[in-house]
Design a protein around this motif. Structure first.
Motif, PDB file in Angstrom:
ATOM      1  N   SER A 185      -7.869 -43.742  28.847  1.00 41.64           N
ATOM      2  CA  SER A 185      -6.929 -44.601  28.128  1.00 41.64           C
ATOM      3  C   SER A 185      -7.579 -45.930  27.745  1.00 41.64           C
ATOM      4  O   SER A 185      -7.370 -46.442  26.632  1.00 41.64           O
ATOM      5  CB  SER A 185      -5.694 -44.857  29.002  1.00 41.64           C
ATOM      6  N   TRP A 186      -8.381 -46.495  28.635  1.00 42.99           N
ATOM      7  CA  TRP A 186      -9.046 -47.764  28.338  1.00 42.99           C
ATOM      8  C   TRP A 186     -10.104 -47.582  27.256  1.00 42.99           C
ATOM      9  O   TRP A 186     -10.246 -48.420  26.359  1.00 42.99           O
ATOM     10  CB  TRP A 186      -9.675 -48.326  29.604  1.00 42.99           C
ATOM     11  N   GLN A 187     -10.861 -46.476  27.303  1.00 43.71           N
ATOM     12  CA  GLN A 187     -11.860 -46.236  26.275  1.00 43.71           C
ATOM     13  C   GLN A 187     -11.220 -46.002  24.911  1.00 43.71           C
ATOM     14  O   GLN A 187     -11.724 -46.485  23.891  1.00 43.71           O
ATOM     15  CB  GLN A 187     -12.720 -45.031  26.666  1.00 43.71           C
ATOM     16  N   ALA A 188     -10.107 -45.270  24.891  1.00 44.36           N
ATOM     17  CA  ALA A 188      -9.409 -45.052  23.622  1.00 44.36           C
ATOM     18  C   ALA A 188      -8.873 -46.362  23.061  1.00 44.36           C
ATOM     19  O   ALA A 188      -8.931 -46.605  21.845  1.00 44.36           O
ATOM     20  CB  ALA A 188      -8.267 -44.056  23.827  1.00 44.36           C
ATOM     21  N   PHE A 189      -8.369 -47.206  23.944  1.00 45.11           N
ATOM     22  CA  PHE A 189      -7.864 -48.502  23.492  1.00 45.11           C
ATOM     23  C   PHE A 189      -8.992 -49.385  22.966  1.00 45.11           C
ATOM     24  O   PHE A 189      -8.865 -50.011  21.909  1.00 45.11           O
ATOM     25  CB  PHE A 189      -7.148 -49.195  24.648  1.00 45.11           C
ATOM     26  N   ARG A 190     -10.112 -49.428  23.676  1.00 47.53           N
ATOM     27  CA  ARG A 190     -11.195 -50.339  23.324  1.00 47.53           C
ATOM     28  C   ARG A 190     -11.987 -49.865  22.111  1.00 47.53           C
ATOM     29  O   ARG A 190     -12.395 -50.682  21.280  1.00 47.53           O
ATOM     30  CB  ARG A 190     -12.125 -50.498  24.530  1.00 47.53           C
ATOM     31  N   ARG A 191     -12.205 -48.532  22.003  1.00 51.77           N
ATOM     32  CA  ARG A 191     -13.074 -48.030  20.950  1.00 51.77           C
ATOM     33  C   ARG A 191     -12.329 -47.528  19.715  1.00 51.77           C
ATOM     34  O   ARG A 191     -12.941 -47.370  18.655  1.00 51.77           O
ATOM     35  CB  ARG A 191     -13.944 -46.902  21.507  1.00 51.77           C
ATOM     36  N   VAL A 192     -11.044 -47.283  19.834  1.00 58.19           N
ATOM     37  CA  VAL A 192     -10.290 -46.743  18.699  1.00 58.19           C
ATOM     38  C   VAL A 192      -9.225 -47.731  18.226  1.00 58.19           C
ATOM     39  O   VAL A 192      -9.177 -48.091  17.039  1.00 58.19           O
ATOM     40  CB  VAL A 192      -9.637 -45.387  19.072  1.00 58.19           C
ATOM     41  N   ILE A 193      -8.378 -48.169  19.136  1.00 59.17           N
ATOM     42  CA  ILE A 193      -7.227 -48.975  18.739  1.00 59.17           C
ATOM     43  C   ILE A 193      -7.637 -50.386  18.331  1.00 59.17           C
ATOM     44  O   ILE A 193      -7.224 -50.891  17.273  1.00 59.17           O
ATOM     45  CB  ILE A 193      -6.202 -49.026  19.885  1.00 59.17           C
ATOM     46  N   VAL A 194      -8.442 -51.043  19.162  1.00 59.52           N
ATOM     47  CA  VAL A 194      -8.828 -52.426  18.867  1.00 59.52           C
ATOM     48  C   VAL A 194      -9.593 -52.544  17.545  1.00 59.52           C
ATOM     49  O   VAL A 194      -9.304 -53.440  16.745  1.00 59.52           O
ATOM     50  CB  VAL A 194      -9.629 -53.024  20.041  1.00 59.52           C
ATOM     51  N   PRO A 195     -10.590 -51.677  17.252  1.00 57.96           N
ATOM     52  CA  PRO A 195     -11.245 -51.784  15.938  1.00 57.96           C
ATOM     53  C   PRO A 195     -10.289 -51.594  14.771  1.00 57.96           C
ATOM     54  O   PRO A 195     -10.439 -52.246  13.731  1.00 57.96           O
ATOM     55  CB  PRO A 195     -12.300 -50.671  15.981  1.00 57.96           C
ATOM     56  N   LEU A 196      -9.301 -50.712  14.909  1.00 60.37           N
ATOM     57  CA  LEU A 196      -8.347 -50.515  13.825  1.00 60.37           C
ATOM     58  C   LEU A 196      -7.439 -51.732  13.647  1.00 60.37           C
ATOM     59  O   LEU A 196      -6.976 -52.008  12.543  1.00 60.37           O
ATOM     60  CB  LEU A 196      -7.496 -49.272  14.096  1.00 60.37           C
ATOM     61  N   ALA A 197      -7.206 -52.464  14.728  1.00 58.64           N
ATOM     62  CA  ALA A 197      -6.365 -53.652  14.662  1.00 58.64           C
ATOM     63  C   ALA A 197      -7.170 -54.921  14.442  1.00 58.64           C
ATOM     64  O   ALA A 197      -6.644 -56.028  14.641  1.00 58.64           O
ATOM     65  CB  ALA A 197      -5.547 -53.773  15.947  1.00 58.64           C
TER      66      ALA A 197
END
Length: 284
Positions: A185-197
């Motif tokens: 969950s942390w890797q998905a947030f850091r590598r996917v969600i944050v760059p998109l936002a």
């Protein structure tokens, strides 16, 4: 059938409107730059016009005198340090909080966002008195943390409100797909969600930095020395040899120098700022 307005007339009206808006917005900027190049004697005698005459032109002497002032250099250092720390902390906390608000369903979520926006719009002047007494009691008066905390109390709710809108527009399936591929969950947030936002993160960071850099009320009320006094408050303490005749030319030069970091930031990140203000990452 109604007659249509000719294209040349519409273009001329648009151009005239843009020129008037630019003239109205840039008039104070041109005026303060003009003052910064005039000598103090010329300003005292009332030199008219935007451009100084040959005898009234001080050149870069005002800028050199301001920069050689230890009080001014210390204030610049304070503003840079306090603004950067407040921005980094606010954006980091707001990113996590906004993600939780956008992704989790819990009772009172709308109330939390409404309260956050209300805190961001709270009058600054009403908090100066209580903070003054509190900071003097616990030892935060005239210190960097004594300014960083009030700045974050206003910028953090605004950053949470801004970022939560961006996180809501990111498709939930993208995070689920990353987790299916083996990401935590942390890797998905850091590598996917944050760059998109990223546009929203840049917008929140810029708004936070601008608020901290331009603050005057907290800076002049919660400091008593140059240990933590930021540049807007420090400029109000500039005096010349005559305390009844403020050095307007030096103040103008100091104001121009203190505006340069804001101009540089806007020029470097203008595309990301525009993207953050006009869009909301990826729409599903």
């Amino acid at each position: 059938m109604a007659a249509t307005t000719p294209n040349w007339l519409r273009r001329s009206g648009t151009a005239l409107g843009c020129v008037l808006i630019l003239a109205w917005c840039l008039l104070p900027v041109v005026w303060i730059i003009s003052l910064s190049f005039k000598s103090q004697i010329a300003i005292t005698n009332g030199s008219p016009g935007f451009f100084p005459a040959s005898g009234d032109f001080a050149g870069w002497a005002n800028y050199r005198d301001v920069w050689d002032n230890d009080q001014f250099r210390r204030a610049i250092f304070n503003s840079i340090g306090i603004s950067l720390i407040a921005t980094l902390l606010s954006v980091a906390i707001a990113t996590l909080a906004a993600y939780a608000i956008a992704r989790l369903e819990f009772r009172g979520k709308k109330l939390v966002l409404s309260m956050a926006l209300a805190f961001a719009m709270f009058p600054v002047v009403s908090l100066v008195g209580p903070l003054f007494d509190m900071w003097r009691t616990i030892g935060l008066y005239d210190s960097w943390p004594g300014l960083i905390i009030p700045y974050m109390s206003f910028t953090l709710p605004l950053a949470i409100w801004t970022l939560s809108a961006f996180f809501r527009e990111i498709p939930w399936e993208m995070e689920q797909a990353a987790q299916v591929d083996g990401a935590t969950s942390w890797q998905a947030f850091r590598r996917v969600i944050v760059p998109l936002a990223a546009p929203g993160v840049f917008t929140a960071a810029i708004l936070t930095f601008f608020f901290a850099w331009n603050d005057f009320v907290f800076g002049i009320s919660l400091t008593s020395t140059e240990n933590a006094r930021p540049i807007p408050a420090s400029l109000s303490f500039f005096v010349g040899s005559d305390p009844f005749n403020r050095p307007a030319s030096l103040l103008a030069a100091g104001a121009v120098i203190s505006t340069i970091p804001i101009i540089v930031i806007v020029l470097l990140f203008q595309r990301k700022i525009v993207a953050g203000l006009t869009s909301g990452a990826v729409k599903g």
